[in-house]
Motif scaffolding. Sequence first.
Motif, PDB file in Angstrom:
ATOM      1  N   SER A   3       0.858  -1.180   0.000  1.00  0.00           N
ATOM      2  CA  SER A   3       0.000   0.000   0.000  1.00  0.00           C
ATOM      3  C   SER A   3       0.888   1.222   0.000  1.00  0.00           C
ATOM      4  CB  SER A   3      -0.902  -0.004   1.230  1.00  0.00           C
ATOM      5  OG  SER A   3      -0.121  -0.089   2.388  1.00  0.00           O
ATOM      6  N   GLY A   7      -1.852   5.050  -3.379  1.00  0.00           N
ATOM      7  CA  GLY A   7      -2.418   3.930  -4.129  1.00  0.00           C
ATOM      8  C   GLY A   7      -2.076   3.970  -5.599  1.00  0.00           C
ATOM      9  N   GLU A  26      -5.723   2.184  -7.632  1.00  0.00           N
ATOM     10  CA  GLU A  26      -5.814   0.830  -7.063  1.00  0.00           C
ATOM     11  C   GLU A  26      -6.805  -0.058  -7.794  1.00  0.00           C
ATOM     12  OE1 GLU A  26      -6.350   1.801  -2.936  1.00  0.00           O
ATOM     13  OE2 GLU A  26      -4.306   1.129  -2.491  1.00  0.00           O
TER      14      GLU A  26
END
Length: 327
Positions: A3, A7, A26
């Motif tokens: 992470s 993102g 993401e």
Amino acid sequence: MSSTPSGVALGIDVGGTKVLGVAVDEAGDIVARILEPTPQPPRPDHGASLADVVASVVHRLSEQQGVPLRQTPLGVGLPGMMRRDGILVFAPNLPSASGIDLAALLEPRLGGIRAVVANDADCAALAEHRFGAAAGHDSVVMITLGTGIGGGILIDGQLVRGGSGFAGEVGHMVLDVAGPLCPCGSRGCWERFASGSGLGRLAREAAMAGRLRLVVDAAGGDPEAVRGEHVTGAALDGDPEALALLDEVGWWLARGIANLVCVLDPSCVVVGGGMTDAAGFLVDSARRHLGGLLEAGELRTAVTVLSAFFGADAGAVGAALLAREAS
Ligand SMILES: [Zn+2]
């Protein structure tokens, strides 16, 4: 999966003519893109001018997105045979970059950041599997049609790299040992028939033999000037001869896919690459021919043949995803 604060991951696809950089969120969506011409240095410069352009695209994407490079996955897809240690061993469509270690060249240009480098079709396969046409399939073959044919393979959701890193060089499967000479040195490679250059070659042969009248007209009346785009243009206008030639190329596409199905048994084959106008015809035609070319075709679960979701962006998106998964 790592992470990062934002993102966002950055992916670069180096082609023979264009360098495409994207920022991907993401969900696999492109949130920024930059396109630059691929540098064509007048003499071998060991990849320096290419590294300059790639580094400049990376810095601009990072600044636009407000993401510090040190915390952002960065992947680069390259068009050619990538050894597992990151050396681009052979790049027929980018000869000035053959033999380079792009990650090493980029490191000083990116303040010590190490990019993940991979074959462009492997990157495209990953993008289509994670967020594209092949989502939900475990075993996937990705075929990219351009000047040649590239390939990427996922088995059980994992990219297959092979012993040296060269798995998926599907364009050089020989389909006709007495066929036309290929720049790789063999005869009758798949990409001599089912790629953009294969379409152009088959079209010129047909034109010289007195076929493809409307296509020859579109090429200014000279059969030797016929290109693939003339055939696709005539096919879009409904010319039966152009459609028949695309169906012939589609048969060759299916012939090679059938060979890959014999070896790999994928549930899904994704066709992408730069031949966007012709690809729709070729995919339809390959779908029609494939069942009849497969061993026990009537007893198999049908292999799904799909057009790529990400189109010509698949390599850049996949490079970003590969880097994210590696970080
Ligand atoms: Zn070849």
